[in-house]
Design a protein around this motif. Sequence first.
Motif: not given
Length: 528
Positions: A154-157, A187-188, A206-207
């Motif tokens: 999961y990546l918070k970008y 992909f957040s 994705n969000l």
Amino acid sequence: MRRPLAAALAALLMLSLLVLFGSTPRAHALDNGLARTPPMGFNDWNAFGCGVSEQLIEQTADYLVSSGLKDDGYGYVNIDDCWMTKSRDAAGDLVPDPAKFPDGISGTAAYVHAKGLKLGIYESAGTATCAGYPGSLDHEQQDADSFASWGVDYLKYDNCNNQGVPWEQRYDAMRDALAATGRPIVFSMCEWGEDNVWTWGAGTGNLWRTTGDINASYGSMLSIFHSNVQLARYAGPGAWNDPDMLEVGNGMSFTEDRSEFSLWAEMAAPLIAGTDLRSATPATLSLYGNKAVIAVDQDSLGRQGTEVSSSGGLDVLTKPLANGDVSVALFNENASTATISTTAAAVAAPSASSYKLTNLWTNQVSTTSGAISASVPGHGTVMFRVSPGSGTSVGTTHPLLGASSHRCLDAYGNQTAVGTPIEIWDCDGGANQAVTLTSAGELRLYGGTQCLDAFDNQTAAGTKVELWSCNGGANQQWRLNPDGSVTGTQSGLCLDVTGGDKPAGNVNGTALELWTCNGGANQQWSLA
């Protein structure tokens, strides 16, 4: 020669359309098969800021498993900013801070994966993160490859230090880089709600964050709710509006915490805990662990709830569910208690002659011919699951579970004598914890032979609650309210765990009493 000519004509047509409509060609739409329901998990930022460490992440993973929250759906343990060193290495790669992550991100990921959980990480689509660490702008593929090799899921970008580079270039580049790794990585996009991200987010991530950062205040939560609730048409499986992490447990009142959790679930938002779960109180865990409310958020239909009405700050939201039911949230934005009313027709419930209303916080069941109404405390939310049919909790027997203690209402020592104190105790399924609700408003124990009684017909705050022979007296009549409080009909006071507003007041053997209703978790009960 026909194919080149056809291709040239198609390109000319596309160019004409771009000139006519002023849009830009999009890269391929996101279709990674991930986040088919809103992601659930933990992120360290709200509670710890830059104080992230391998130990914190691993202990949180341990706690998600031991507490049962993993089984409730909390699957991601996400690392936020400050996890790396202040500069890249000689090869240009990101370097996990060896003091904070002695086993590296790969070692931390392996630990988390061994628990049956997934690991998230943070970066920014700029030259530096918000805390000043190296960003991924112009390093997208290199960094995505690192994340994949470490086992990141999961990546918070984030959006800091973006140098004014258009979002298409920055966010699409990381999207494509993640896809090129071949590893499934959610992909957040933490793009702060800029550039109307909800209109293009589904093709890129994705969000996507729909607003700026939340903080642990009612005003912040309310403002973000107002922004996010208007965007329902843009959300769906694999693509979610993100009103930011949950502040539940970080300083709002219990009533406000419950509203945030209710509203986020109704809006099909990611449920990412932003508190230190390892030290969370039973009251906080009663919110994070409510399976019925989580089921609304995680419903496979993937529809975000919409606002039916909001007159005077009295909000009605409805969310269709996969089995044909609807979830209804009644939210009182104001400071004082108010009655909020709607109808089955207004919330688009399926046509029926009667409806079963299940209160998702108290587990009480009732029947209506169509009216849906509740007295809702200030800043509070009542949630119902509405389905065709009928039902009632009257005549049924359940333990009565206290929110502040996660313990059951209990007649002391399994005693049946009149005057036996009523207390809280670990739930054990005994007859002294089996409460039968009667049509007269009685709460009977031991198969219905003894009643919950306010001592000596007293109505003052501090009156003890005891066991007594059922006699139909007003001091043996109780009302289970939609907000989870239980009030004495005679006194109007709430059934209260004595001193339960403090951790020491929720131990086994703590007595129950009548007290002025205040919305505290030690006055909240549910049918277990």
